[in-house]
Design an enzyme around this catalytic site. Sequence first.
Site, mmCIF file in Angstrom:
data_model
loop_
_atom_site.group_PDB
_atom_site.id
_atom_site.type_symbol
_atom_site.label_atom_id
_atom_site.label_comp_id
_atom_site.label_asym_id
_atom_site.label_seq_id
_atom_site.Cartn_x
_atom_site.Cartn_y
_atom_site.Cartn_z
ATOM 1 N N PHE A 189 0.777 -1.204 0.184
ATOM 2 C CA PHE A 189 -0.019 0.072 0.146
ATOM 3 C C PHE A 189 0.913 1.203 0.071
ATOM 4 O O PHE A 189 1.851 1.265 0.740
ATOM 5 C CB PHE A 189 -0.660 -0.078 1.527
ATOM 6 N N ARG A 221 -12.325 -4.202 -6.510
ATOM 7 C CA ARG A 221 -12.081 -4.886 -5.309
ATOM 8 C C ARG A 221 -13.373 -4.930 -4.413
ATOM 9 O O ARG A 221 -14.337 -4.008 -4.435
ATOM 10 C CB ARG A 221 -11.425 -3.928 -4.422
HETATM 11 C C1 LIG Z 1 -5.676 1.252 5.014
HETATM 12 C C2 LIG Z 1 -4.175 0.875 5.069
HETATM 13 C C3 LIG Z 1 -3.169 2.106 5.660
HETATM 14 C C4 LIG Z 1 -4.005 3.255 6.065
HETATM 15 O O1 LIG Z 1 -2.998 4.299 6.675
HETATM 16 P P1 LIG Z 1 -3.633 5.370 7.230
HETATM 17 O O2 LIG Z 1 -2.743 5.862 7.993
HETATM 18 O O3 LIG Z 1 -4.933 5.243 8.270
HETATM 19 O O4 LIG Z 1 -4.367 6.163 6.190
HETATM 20 C C5 LIG Z 1 -1.998 1.643 5.675
HETATM 21 N N1 LIG Z 1 -1.478 0.743 5.063
HETATM 22 C C6 LIG Z 1 -2.431 -0.382 4.575
HETATM 23 C C7 LIG Z 1 -1.637 -1.643 4.086
HETATM 24 C C8 LIG Z 1 -3.558 -0.087 4.485
HETATM 25 O O5 LIG Z 1 -4.451 -1.231 3.897
#
Ligand SMILES: *Cc1c(COP(=O)(O)O)cnc(C)c1O
Length: 393
Positions: free
Chosen positions: A125, A366
């Site tokens: 991500f 998704r």
């Molecule tokens: C949803 C998600 C985040 C979200 O990070 P935030 O700081 O809450 O915006 C981070 N890493 C992964 C893998 C996610 O799926």
Amino acid sequence: MTDLNERAAKADAEDPLAYLRAEFDLDPRVVYLDGNSLGAPPRRVAGRVEEVVREQWGRRLIRSWPELWWDAPERVGEKIAPLVGAAPGQVVVADSTSVDIFKVLVAAVRMAPGRREIVVDAATFPTDGYIAESVAELTGTELVPAVVDDLDDVLGERTAVALLNQVDYRTGRLYDMAAATAKVHAAGARVVWDLCHSAGVLPIELDALEVDLAVGCTYKFLNGGPGSPAFVYVPHRLQASFRNPLPGWGGHREPFAMAPSYEPAPGIARARAGTPDILSLTALDVALEVWDGLDLAAVRAKGLALTGFFMDCVDELLGKAIEVVTPRDEWRGHQVSLRHHQARELIGELTAREVIGDFRPPDVLRFGFAPLYNTYGDALRAARTLAEVVSAG
Ligand SMILES: *Cc1c(COP(=O)(O)O)cnc(C)c1O
């Protein structure tokens, strides 16, 4: 078609977790398959948040800090601990996942002087990769993107830490936490697991696998509400050496002593930074009550069954018109990703028909399946609506 109808009806009738749907405030016209981005609200949340605003904030005012609020990050952490296989005293709820990834990565690099590389899942991500890159720059280490299947190619005596995702947010693939943790440990490095897409919906064994550090999101499958704070796991054996790079007063040994210099709290509280977000923590605290007495193995079994049934529906109703990206074996999380060159438009058309999934660029549709509230009927309606939209071009 009738066969799919019958299968859905039978599976819903026999679903041992079906009673949980009534816990959630869902619009009956909507098929909600985006609980992996924002979980649905448990009904009990709204009233309790209102009570906190009216009574704890409105009447008790600042007295609520020592009486009720200051320890909420640890207290709510203890509710998450059993969901991730952690003994008490090792999980705290604080800040966002992005911020917590920063904290644990810097702390892990600091624990490994002489080791100068941070390994990161190349398909991660985006925020995880962005933060890791900044941590590398700030700590004078090097970022090494890796294909998780080929971890052995990049791990070595230079590796300080590897940041891995248990479930890939785009494909829904589930990684083998035991095997990857063992590989990282064999290289003498530490592993950080990102549990954003797995916490709450499958059994996780952080203590048993001797995982070093972990972070996870609470507004996805844990239903904590928009922007609810993330959780951090630091096992007892690493707490003394965990140096928080955001040493705010919240993680101080004596926060209210207002001491001129920082001294970390002895336990998990040292992973905190500043003032906790009490309204969001309250929503999360209440949302977690839905897990009381739940068997995560049953939740996992339903997640596999729902995603499996959805894939069967897609096969039968769409055939070769769309590609299933998510693994068909049990190495998948609780989402099904489909690939189509018009993914963005298809998601738009589905949303207009009250079937809510999401689009991930460039071409992925998704669908997240929350075992606590999604039904087999939801899966069938989503696939049927998708088939209509695709055949309409
Ligand atoms: C949803 C998600 C985040 C979200 O990070 P935030 O700081 O809450 O915006 C981070 N890493 C992964 C893998 C996610 O799926």
